[in-house]
Design an enzyme around this catalytic site. Structure first.
Site, short mmCIF file in Angstrom:
data_model
loop_
_atom_site.label_atom_id
_atom_site.label_comp_id
_atom_site.label_asym_id
_atom_site.label_seq_id
_atom_site.Cartn_x
_atom_site.Cartn_y
_atom_site.Cartn_z
N CYS A 167 0.81 -1.22 0.00
CA CYS A 167 0.00 0.00 0.00
C CYS A 167 0.84 1.27 0.00
CB CYS A 167 -0.95 -0.01 1.19
SG CYS A 167 -2.08 -1.41 1.16
N HIS A 307 -1.97 8.17 6.03
CA HIS A 307 -2.36 6.86 5.51
C HIS A 307 -3.75 6.49 6.05
CE1 HIS A 307 -1.65 3.11 3.52
NE2 HIS A 307 -1.67 2.40 4.64
N GLU A 318 0.20 5.49 13.62
CA GLU A 318 0.46 6.66 12.79
C GLU A 318 0.23 7.96 13.56
OE1 GLU A 318 -0.35 8.19 8.26
OE2 GLU A 318 -1.80 6.81 9.14
N LYS A 336 -9.30 8.46 2.95
CA LYS A 336 -9.86 7.11 2.84
C LYS A 336 -11.25 7.00 3.46
CE LYS A 336 -5.53 4.44 2.59
NZ LYS A 336 -4.51 5.49 2.76
N HIS A 341 -9.92 2.30 0.80
CA HIS A 341 -8.48 2.05 0.70
C HIS A 341 -8.16 1.39 -0.64
CE1 HIS A 341 -4.43 1.19 1.42
NE2 HIS A 341 -4.48 0.56 2.58
N PHE A 400 1.80 -3.62 3.82
CA PHE A 400 2.16 -4.95 4.29
C PHE A 400 3.62 -5.23 3.94
CE2 PHE A 400 -2.42 -6.81 3.87
CZ PHE A 400 -2.79 -6.14 5.03
#
Length: 412
Positions: A167, A307, A318, A336, A341, A400
């Protein structure tokens, strides 16, 4: 060994192409993101699954947008990218028929490739025997082919490649594209990310690993970054392509810029396959590296497009890093909440929205944020879009595998 700092180097974003669940062009998507109206809804293609909702690009007709002769041989993840790339090139005022294609590069982030094509052809293989499998299965399914097909479409004969950092792929692509311009290898680079993996098998895999929201009774309210009641992300599709040039080259041809990409940093958690390091050390390294690359101090950052996935682990980690590095000054948002996402496309799409935020002097709200998680101590934009004077903004991406990326943008 510590490398000496490099001289700050910015590249101009002269064209934007955004194809997301918020709209099939940058202007429509920007308006929807600023409205704070979520796009998640029930997905007929996922009917009967434990998670049966997603954020699909609405009314996307690849045949009408690309021509039937081109669209039929491309997986949807490439179709989305090609539409976004054509938009971006036109927006930049460039013409592939007249530019020097040997000086044009393509760098696109992608993670899962042509999952829809591969799943369909595998079913045909099992049900109807090998002779029913399309001879286009491999070129449609391979991740690298999105860069190859874009290069063909826009006559780009320079470097052409795909980044795969999950991502963070779209942000990584933009960082690499900037280095191509810095090195002199290219004069124009199409950079961004794309993903379309809303298939039954992929969604099931994401659900089984515990990544997705289970808020099936309220899909529109399921993606809720930084909210105390968040329970996972909403899978989306989309593509974001930016045209990047050296500022002096853009000025020489009379082109204007939305913003400049002035810094990039990346790192690895080296911690876990799917969970972020709870200390946030990896993300912090990427963010500090991006600020140093830009020659920007933490107290100069006005806005962060985070993010912000709406997962319990990501948002707390975060939030802590943003507070630790940037303090409470920047106005933070996660788009998002509206778009869902879009996986490998996220970093590029959000870099586009960050550029538009600087360009318009407006920070979009974080959709569905009703009660900020008490463990998150940053200033998060909620409710309505907020007018703000901004010079420096940051866009963060995590993936990931422990991939982290951060981009620093400045007003043009």
């Amino acid at each position: 060994m510590t490398l000496p700092p490099r001289r700050p180097f910015g590249v101009a974003i002269t064209g934007l192409g955004l194809v997301t669940a918020a709209g099939i062009d940058a202007e429509t998507g920007w308006e929807r993101v600023c409205s704070g109206q979520a796009t998640a809804s029930r997905d007929p293609e996922l009917a009967g699954l434990p998670v049966d909702f997603s954020c699909r690009v609405p009314d996307f007709d690849a045949g009408a947008l690309l021509g039937a002769g081109s669209a039929w041989r491309l997986d949807r993840f490439t179709q989305l990218a090609m539409v976004a790339a054509r938009q971006a090139v036109a927006d930049a005022g460039l013409d592939p028929d007249t530019w020097d294609g040997t000086r044009v590069g393509v760098v696109v982030g992608n993670s899962l490739g042509g999952t829809a094509t591969l799943e369909l052809q595998y079913r045909r293989f099992l049900e109807d025997a090998p002779k029913s499998v399309s001879p286009l299965m491999i070129p449609m399914g391979m991740s690298n082919m999105v860069a190859g097909y874009l290069a063909i479409d826009v006559k780009a004969f320079g470097p052409s490649m795909v980044t795969a950092t999950a991502c963070a792929s779209g942000a990584t692509a933009i960082g690499l594209a900037r280095d191509l311009l810095r090195s002199g290898a290219c004069d124009v680079v199409l950079a961004g990310g794309t993903e379309s993996a809303l298939t039954r098998a992929t969604i099931t895999g994401l659900q089984r690993m515990g990544g997705l929201s289970g808020r099936g009774e309220d899909p529109a309210g399921a993606s809720r970054p930084f909210d105390a009641a968040r329970d996972g992300f909403v899978a989306a599709e989309g593509a974001g392509i930016l045209v990047l040039e050296r500022p002096e080259d853009a000025r020489a041809r009379g082109a204007s810029a939305y913003a400049h990409v002035v810094g990039f940093g990346s790192s690895s958690d080296a911690y876990h396959a799917t969970a972020p390091d709870p200390s946030g050390a990896g993300m912090e390294r990427a963010l500090r590296a991006a600020l140093a690359d830009a020659g920007v101090g933490p107290d100069e950052v006005d806005h962060v497009n985070a993010h912000g996935t709406s997962t319990p682990l990501n948002d707390v980690t975060e939030g802590r890093v943003l507070r630790r590095v940037l303090g409470g000054r920047p106005l933070v948002t996660s788009t998002k909440g509206v778009t869902g996402h879009p996986l490998a496309a996220a970093g590029a799409v959000e870099a586009g929205f960050t550029a538009l935020a600087l360009h318009h002097g407006v920070v979009p709200p974080t959709a569905n944020l009703e009660q900020l998680d008490p463990e998150i101590d940053v200033d998060v934009a909620t409710g309505a879009a907020t007018a703000a004077a901004m010079e420096i903004a940051v866009s963060t991406s995590l993936g990931f595998g422990g991939h982290n990326a951060a981009l620093v943008l400045s007003a043009a």
